[in-house]
Design a protein around this motif. Sequence first.
Motif, PDB file in Angstrom:
ATOM      1  N   UNK A 185     -12.207  73.218  46.951  1.00  0.00           N
ATOM      2  CA  UNK A 185     -11.928  74.151  45.852  1.00  0.00           C
ATOM      3  C   UNK A 185     -10.855  73.623  44.897  1.00  0.00           C
ATOM      4  N   UNK A 186      -9.735  73.069  45.398  1.00  0.00           N
ATOM      5  CA  UNK A 186      -8.757  72.513  44.455  1.00  0.00           C
ATOM      6  C   UNK A 186      -9.323  71.373  43.613  1.00  0.00           C
ATOM      7  N   UNK A 187     -10.228  70.594  44.176  1.00  0.00           N
ATOM      8  CA  UNK A 187     -10.824  69.494  43.406  1.00  0.00           C
ATOM      9  C   UNK A 187     -11.720  70.041  42.293  1.00  0.00           C
ATOM     10  N   UNK A 188     -12.489  71.086  42.614  1.00  0.00           N
ATOM     11  CA  UNK A 188     -13.298  71.733  41.574  1.00  0.00           C
ATOM     12  C   UNK A 188     -12.389  72.269  40.470  1.00  0.00           C
ATOM     13  N   UNK A 189     -11.320  72.933  40.862  1.00  0.00           N
ATOM     14  CA  UNK A 189     -10.404  73.522  39.882  1.00  0.00           C
ATOM     15  C   UNK A 189      -9.750  72.448  39.016  1.00  0.00           C
TER      16      UNK A 189
ATOM     17  N   UNK B 148     -25.977  76.768  40.514  1.00  0.00           N
ATOM     18  CA  UNK B 148     -25.373  76.955  41.830  1.00  0.00           C
ATOM     19  C   UNK B 148     -24.820  75.632  42.361  1.00  0.00           C
ATOM     20  N   UNK B 149     -23.510  75.614  42.609  1.00  0.00           N
ATOM     21  CA  UNK B 149     -22.858  74.553  43.362  1.00  0.00           C
ATOM     22  C   UNK B 149     -21.971  75.202  44.422  1.00  0.00           C
ATOM     23  N   UNK B 150     -21.244  74.396  45.162  1.00  0.00           N
ATOM     24  CA  UNK B 150     -20.388  74.934  46.218  1.00  0.00           C
ATOM     25  C   UNK B 150     -18.973  74.382  46.085  1.00  0.00           C
ATOM     26  N   UNK B 151     -18.001  75.196  46.493  1.00  0.00           N
ATOM     27  CA  UNK B 151     -16.605  74.759  46.459  1.00  0.00           C
ATOM     28  C   UNK B 151     -16.005  74.755  47.855  1.00  0.00           C
TER      29      UNK B 151
END
Length: 216
Positions: free
Chosen positions: A23-27, A158-161
């Motif tokens: 999640x932090x990488x996506x953000x 749709x992707x995933x975090x």
Amino acid sequence: MSKLNGPKEIALTFDDGPDQLWTPRVLDILAHYQVKATFFCVGQMVKYNPKILERIVKEGHVVGNHSWDHPDFTKIPLLAVQEQIERTSDQIEKVVGVRPRMVRPPYGAVNEEVIQLLAASDYEMILWDIDSWDWKGLTGPQVARNILGHVTPGAVVLQHSAGGTKDTLKGSMDALPYVIEVLSEQKYTFSTVSALFQLAAYRERTCPVEKRRRGR
């Protein structure tokens, strides 16, 4: 789900978080490109990672409900479905002070009873138009092809975090900057699901008297 003949908008969505790895990488990527997205969060992940949820909201993204622990809604009792949703909304509200209206059923699995339950409880069910299949451990180019090969204006991606083993979502992280850059070159803009479909993302806050009247 997609809005045809509208402006070239697209909604990026990320399921199963928040976690402390992906999640932090996506953000970070979304912040770099100044893109807003929608995160459909799992209640127990919110409980374990409240600071990451706080970051999601602080950085201007929208939060939706993705159940407490990701069961197939069609394989559990209807009362359990309701508990999964309300417990997750309670947890999200406890951490960031907003109560989601948008629900994405795990696996996209619904039946008529689940659909009626969501409607009766004033939830908006949100599925997707484009599945990146990123959870299968695909490479970055494979994930990018799955998205870019099916893009239309108004599509929900749709992707995933979160989820899977430590390497499962590497392809998704590798693909995301490329996908954003290519779509930007094609004059797409990025929107949250609530803005794309002009939905209220969260329930209006109730006053303390009304909460007491409801026995909350």
